[in-house]
Design an enzyme around this catalytic site. Sequence first.
Site, PDB file in Angstrom:
ATOM      1  N   LYS A  67       0.964   4.840   2.047  1.00 22.88           N
ATOM      2  CA  LYS A  67       2.163   5.507   2.580  1.00 22.88           C
ATOM      3  C   LYS A  67       2.270   6.936   2.047  1.00 22.88           C
ATOM      4  O   LYS A  67       2.494   7.876   2.800  1.00 22.88           O
ATOM      5  CB  LYS A  67       3.430   4.730   2.191  1.00 22.88           C
ATOM      6  CG  LYS A  67       3.511   3.344   2.795  1.00 22.88           C
ATOM      7  CD  LYS A  67       4.821   2.669   2.431  1.00 22.88           C
ATOM      8  CE  LYS A  67       4.969   2.405   0.931  1.00 22.88           C
ATOM      9  NZ  LYS A  67       3.943   1.510   0.376  1.00 22.88           N
ATOM     10  N   THR A  68       2.114   7.059   0.753  1.00 22.52           N
ATOM     11  CA  THR A  68       2.225   8.390   0.168  1.00 22.52           C
ATOM     12  C   THR A  68       1.092   9.268   0.665  1.00 22.52           C
ATOM     13  O   THR A  68       1.262  10.454   0.935  1.00 22.52           O
ATOM     14  CB  THR A  68       2.234   8.288  -1.370  1.00 22.52           C
ATOM     15  OG1 THR A  68       3.300   7.437  -1.757  1.00 22.52           O
ATOM     16  CG2 THR A  68       2.421   9.643  -2.022  1.00 22.52           C
ATOM     17  N   ASP A 255       9.600  10.080   0.991  1.00 25.13           N
ATOM     18  CA  ASP A 255       8.811   9.008   0.368  1.00 25.13           C
ATOM     19  C   ASP A 255       9.770   8.028  -0.316  1.00 25.13           C
ATOM     20  O   ASP A 255      10.907   8.390  -0.614  1.00 25.13           O
ATOM     21  CB  ASP A 255       7.846   9.612  -0.672  1.00 25.13           C
ATOM     22  CG  ASP A 255       6.690   8.657  -1.015  1.00 25.13           C
ATOM     23  OD1 ASP A 255       6.628   7.553  -0.419  1.00 25.13           O
ATOM     24  OD2 ASP A 255       5.851   9.014  -1.862  1.00 25.13           O
ATOM     25  N   GLU A 256       9.328   6.806  -0.561  1.00 31.09           N
ATOM     26  CA  GLU A 256      10.138   5.796  -1.246  1.00 31.09           C
ATOM     27  C   GLU A 256      11.512   5.645  -0.571  1.00 31.09           C
ATOM     28  O   GLU A 256      12.547   5.581  -1.235  1.00 31.09           O
ATOM     29  CB  GLU A 256      10.339   6.167  -2.725  1.00 31.09           C
ATOM     30  CG  GLU A 256       9.062   6.462  -3.492  1.00 31.09           C
ATOM     31  CD  GLU A 256       8.343   5.209  -3.961  1.00 31.09           C
ATOM     32  OE1 GLU A 256       8.797   4.086  -3.634  1.00 31.09           O
ATOM     33  OE2 GLU A 256       7.300   5.357  -4.634  1.00 31.09           O
ATOM     34  N   GLN A 286       9.821  -3.090  -2.336  1.00 31.07           N
ATOM     35  CA  GLN A 286       9.810  -2.303  -3.571  1.00 31.07           C
ATOM     36  C   GLN A 286      11.145  -1.628  -3.830  1.00 31.07           C
ATOM     37  O   GLN A 286      11.229  -0.658  -4.576  1.00 31.07           O
ATOM     38  CB  GLN A 286       8.707  -1.250  -3.522  1.00 31.07           C
ATOM     39  CG  GLN A 286       7.320  -1.860  -3.522  1.00 31.07           C
ATOM     40  CD  GLN A 286       6.245  -0.785  -3.610  1.00 31.07           C
ATOM     41  OE1 GLN A 286       6.082  -0.135  -4.632  1.00 31.07           O
ATOM     42  NE2 GLN A 286       5.511  -0.596  -2.529  1.00 31.07           N
ATOM     43  N   ARG A 633       0.706  -2.234  -9.189  1.00 32.97           N
ATOM     44  CA  ARG A 633       0.242  -0.971  -9.775  1.00 32.97           C
ATOM     45  C   ARG A 633      -1.225  -1.081 -10.188  1.00 32.97           C
ATOM     46  O   ARG A 633      -1.893  -0.097 -10.444  1.00 32.97           O
ATOM     47  CB  ARG A 633       1.053  -0.580 -11.035  1.00 32.97           C
ATOM     48  CG  ARG A 633       2.528  -0.310 -10.863  1.00 32.97           C
ATOM     49  CD  ARG A 633       2.839   0.617  -9.742  1.00 32.97           C
ATOM     50  NE  ARG A 633       3.146  -0.117  -8.519  1.00 32.97           N
ATOM     51  CZ  ARG A 633       3.107   0.431  -7.297  1.00 32.97           C
ATOM     52  NH1 ARG A 633       2.776   1.689  -7.138  1.00 32.97           N
ATOM     53  NH2 ARG A 633       3.395  -0.289  -6.230  1.00 32.97           N
TER      54      ARG A 633
HETATM   55  P1  ATP Z   1       3.091   2.447  -3.113  1.00 28.85           P
HETATM   56  O1  ATP Z   1       3.765   1.481  -2.210  1.00 28.85           O
HETATM   57  O2  ATP Z   1       2.724   1.844  -4.391  1.00 28.85           O
HETATM   58  O3  ATP Z   1       3.828   3.743  -3.222  1.00 28.85           O
HETATM   59  P2  ATP Z   1       1.412   3.687  -1.148  1.00 28.85           P
HETATM   60  O4  ATP Z   1       1.573   2.893   0.071  1.00 28.85           O
HETATM   61  O5  ATP Z   1       2.169   4.955  -1.232  1.00 28.85           O
HETATM   62  O6  ATP Z   1       1.688   2.791  -2.413  1.00 28.85           O
HETATM   63  P3  ATP Z   1      -0.857   5.293  -1.795  1.00 28.85           P
HETATM   64  O7  ATP Z   1      -0.490   5.574  -3.188  1.00 28.85           O
HETATM   65  O8  ATP Z   1      -0.683   6.351  -0.788  1.00 28.85           O
HETATM   66  O9  ATP Z   1      -0.124   3.966  -1.323  1.00 28.85           O
HETATM   67  O10 ATP Z   1      -2.354   4.793  -1.698  1.00 28.85           O
HETATM   68  C1  ATP Z   1      -2.857   3.794  -2.581  1.00 28.85           C
HETATM   69  C2  ATP Z   1      -4.292   4.079  -2.927  1.00 28.85           C
HETATM   70  O11 ATP Z   1      -5.108   3.872  -1.797  1.00 28.85           O
HETATM   71  C3  ATP Z   1      -4.516   5.507  -3.357  1.00 28.85           C
HETATM   72  O12 ATP Z   1      -5.484   5.523  -4.363  1.00 28.85           O
HETATM   73  C4  ATP Z   1      -5.012   6.153  -2.088  1.00 28.85           C
HETATM   74  O13 ATP Z   1      -5.801   7.278  -2.359  1.00 28.85           O
HETATM   75  C5  ATP Z   1      -5.835   5.036  -1.485  1.00 28.85           C
HETATM   76  N1  ATP Z   1      -5.947   5.139  -0.009  1.00 28.85           N
HETATM   77  C6  ATP Z   1      -4.939   5.155   0.870  1.00 28.85           C
HETATM   78  N2  ATP Z   1      -5.405   5.228   2.125  1.00 28.85           N
HETATM   79  C7  ATP Z   1      -6.759   5.274   2.052  1.00 28.85           C
HETATM   80  C8  ATP Z   1      -7.835   5.368   3.005  1.00 28.85           C
HETATM   81  N3  ATP Z   1      -7.592   5.437   4.295  1.00 28.85           N
HETATM   82  N4  ATP Z   1      -9.070   5.380   2.508  1.00 28.85           N
HETATM   83  C9  ATP Z   1      -9.313   5.314   1.194  1.00 28.85           C
HETATM   84  N5  ATP Z   1      -8.366   5.219   0.255  1.00 28.85           N
HETATM   85  C10 ATP Z   1      -7.093   5.203   0.668  1.00 28.85           C
HETATM   86 MG    MG Z   2       3.649   5.612  -2.555  1.00 32.23          MG
END
Ligand code: ATP
Ligand code: MG
Length: 784
Positions: A67-68, A255-256, A286, A633
Site C-alpha cells: 500500500k505504501t 497513508d494508514e 491494522q 512486521r
Molecule cells: P503495511 O500494511 O504494513 O503498511 P504496506 O501494505 O504499506 O504494509 P509496503 O510497506 O508498501 O506494504 O510493502 C511491503 C514490502 O513489500 C516492502 O518491502 C515493499 O518494498 C515490498 N513490495 C511491495 N510491492 C512490491 C512489488 N510489487 N514487488 C516487490 N516488492 C514489493
Molecule cells: Mg504501509
Amino acid sequence: MSSDPFDPAGWDDPPAPQAGNETTTASAPPVPNAPPPYLDGLNPEQRAAVEATEGPVLVLAGAGTGKTRVLTTRIAHLLYMGRAWPGQILAVTFTNKAAREMQQRVAALIGGVAEGMSWLGTFHSVAARILRRHAELVGLQPNFTILDTDDQIRLLKQLIQAEGLDEKRFPARLLASLIDRWKNRALTPERLGADDDASYADGRGKALYTLYQERLKTLNAADFGDLLLHVITIFQKHPDVLETWQRRFKYILVDEYQDTNVAQYLWLRLLAQKWRNLCCVGDDDQSIYGWRGAEVGNILKFEQDFPGAAVIRLERNYRSTGHILAAASGLIAANEGRLGKTLWTEDDLGERVRVIGYWDGEEEARSTADLIEGMRGHGRRLSEMAILVRAGHQTRAFEERFVAIGLPYRVIGGPRFYERLEIRDAMAYFRVLVQPDDDLAFERIVNVPKRGLGDATVQQLHVLARARNISLHHAAGLIVETDELKPRARNSLRDLMEGFARWRSLGRELPHTELAEIVLDESGYTSMWQADKSAEAPGRLDNLKELIDALAGFESLPAFLDHVALVMEIERGAEDQDMVTLMTLHGAKGLEFPVVFLPGWEEGLFPSQRSLDESGLAGLEEERRLGYVGITRARETAVISHAANRRVYNQWQSALPSRFIDELPADHVESEARPGLWGGSGSGYNAAGGGFGSQLRDNDLFGDRGVSPGFQRAAQAKPTRKLDLAVERMIVTDNTGDDFAPGQRVHHQKFGHGRVTHIDGNKLDIQFDTAGAKKVIASFVTKA
Ligand code: ATP
Ligand code: MG
C-alpha cells in the site's frame, strides 16, 4: 511569482490554475516522451491503483501488500506524467519520518522533480501551515504559539480554579483529555451535545471548553487539536478560502487511512471536494488507535461519500514468508468486526513462528539477547532485528541486558527507560536520600508533586545556597527555620525536609526496595500519577513499578544508583551504527524487519487488562489487531515469547500465556514452552493475568504521533514557548550574622525596614516596622 492570493512569495511551485479555467493545461507541467520507468515493478492491481489517478480511489489491503509502495509510486507517477506540480500534491502520512522516507523514495523513482513536495507531512504539520496563513479568521495571529500538554494543563487548571471547582475532584488532565477527544470528533464548544457536556464537573464541560478556547485566543495560542479544528472551521465559514485550497491540491493521498479520526476525515473531505482526486490506502485490520478517536468506519464511509470510488484490493503480500503470514491471518480471523481479506505470498513457507515460554521476565530478556547474538553470529545485522513491546515499561529488562553484554540498541519513539520523566523523578528522590547535597536532584523534585514551592521559592534557595556556598538541601534546612518564606511554602518545605530525615533513618532498618516504595508514596509522587487522568499516567505508574523491581536486583540504593549512572553513561550509538531496535507495537506500524521479537504475550499484559476493562470486546479486538500488526512486521523470523512469572512491585505474580497464542494456527507455529511451566501443555486464558496490564498510550507528539506511543517525551526539550513564568528577582548579599549587631537598622527586600533584635548564627531576628517580628537570613538583609 505565484498567483496565490495570500502568499505571493512563499509558494514553492508554478502557478495553480486560475479560477474559471481550472481544467486548462496551460500551467501544467510537461509530459515526458519516455515510458514511466517505475511501473514494471508492480503487480496488476498495484499498477491499477497507481494509474487510476483521476477520481476517488480506496486501496483496502492487508499488511505488507504494498500500500505504501503504491502511494509512493503514485506520487512519482503524478509528477512524471505531468499531472501536477509537486506543490499541488498533498500527501498525508502518519509520522514526519514516514513523510521524509516517502519523499526520498519518490526521488529515487523519478529523480529531483520530487524536491518541491512541500505538502508531504502529517495531518498536524500540514494543518498548522494552512492555519498560519488564515489565523486571523479564527482570531489568532499568524505567529500563534502551539501549546504543549504542560501549558495546556496549566491553563486549564487556572480556569478550573477560577470557576471555583475543586481541581482534585475534577482534574485538569481529565478535562484536557475530554477536550482532545471532542476536537478529534470535530466538536467545537457550540456543537457539543448534552451528554458530552455532562461528562465533566456535572455539566460544566461546555462552559469550560468555551472559556478555554477564548483564553487560547487571548494568548494567541492553539493546541494540537485546534490545528485541524480551526482549519475546518475556516473552511466551513469561508468558502473562498476553502476554494483556494481545493484548487491548489489537485491530488490528495493518505497513508494508514484506517487510523484517521473524524476531524481528519472532515478536513480531507472538504479539501477533496473539488477535484475528487483522493487516494486513501489502509487496512481495517491494522486500526490500532481507536482509543485516540480513530474511526475505522471512515473506510466504510468512503464509498458513500465519494460515489463512484474505485476500490482496489491488493492480496499478494511481499513482506513475509508463508508461515508468518498464515499465523498473522489466523490470529486476526478471530476478530468479528472486520471486512475480511485474503492474503497470499509467493514466498516460501519459511520458518514457523516460534513461541517460547520462559520462567520469568529476566530469562526472557537474557534468552532474547542470546538469540540476537546467535543470529548476529550467523551474519544478521543488528539493525535487521527489532523487539516490539506492548507497553513502554517492558523495554527495561531488555535494555539492562543489552547494556550488560554491550549490545548496541536504540529505543525508537521515546527515551530509554532510565531517561523517562517519572524514572528520573523517582531517581532524583533516591539521589537526595543518598546524597543530600545533590542539587540537581533536589531541584528536580522539590516541587514535584506540586507542594507550593514554586519558582520564586526555588530561586530564593538558590540565592541563599550561592551566598553561603552550601547545597540547596542545606539552604532549605536553614530557611525553614526563618520567616523568609510564606507560611504555606515554609510548612511545605519543612514537611519535605522532615520526610527526608525520616526516610533516611528508616533506611537503616528497612530493605531498600521497601524504603523506595515508602519514599514514592509518602512524598506524594505515586499519588500524583494516580490522580492524573491523562492517557500516559498508567504507563508511568507501570514504569515506576518496574523501577522498584529493577532495584530488587541490587543490594542497596547507592549500588543501584551507580548502576543506573553507568547505564546512562553508555554512549548513544551513532545514527548509522548497527543497533537492535526496541519500540512499541504502536510505533512499529508501517515498518518491517527481517527478525521480530514479540515478548510479553501474557494475559493482562497483552491483551492489556486495562484495554479490556475500559473497552470490553472492542478493546480486545483492537489488542488483537495490534498482535496482527506485530507479527506482520516480520519478514523472515517472528519470535513470540511469554513468561510464567513476573515481578510486580517486588512481588512475584504468575502469568498465563496470552489467549492470542492459543489463537495462532498450530500448523504455522513451533512451541518451545518449558515443560511443566503451566501444568502441562495447554495455556488456557481464563484466569486474570496478574494485574499488571498496561495500556500504553501515545502522547500525540506533534507530527510524530505514531512513533511515540507509550513512551514519555516530557523529559525532552519542549519545542514551544512557555507562558508567563515570571520569576521573582532576588537580591542577595554576602552578609553573615557577624556583619550585624543588635539594634542595627536594616532593610529586607520583602519585609522592608526594621531593627535587629537577636543574632543566631546567620539567622537574624528582626522587628520590622510594618511586618512585625520575623526571623530572616542575613544574606537577604542590608544595613539601612
Ligand atoms: P503495511 O500494511 O504494513 O503498511 P504496506 O501494505 O504499506 O504494509 P509496503 O510497506 O508498501 O506494504 O510493502 C511491503 C514490502 O513489500 C516492502 O518491502 C515493499 O518494498 C515490498 N513490495 C511491495 N510491492 C512490491 C512489488 N510489487 N514487488 C516487490 N516488492 C514489493
Ligand atoms: Mg504501509
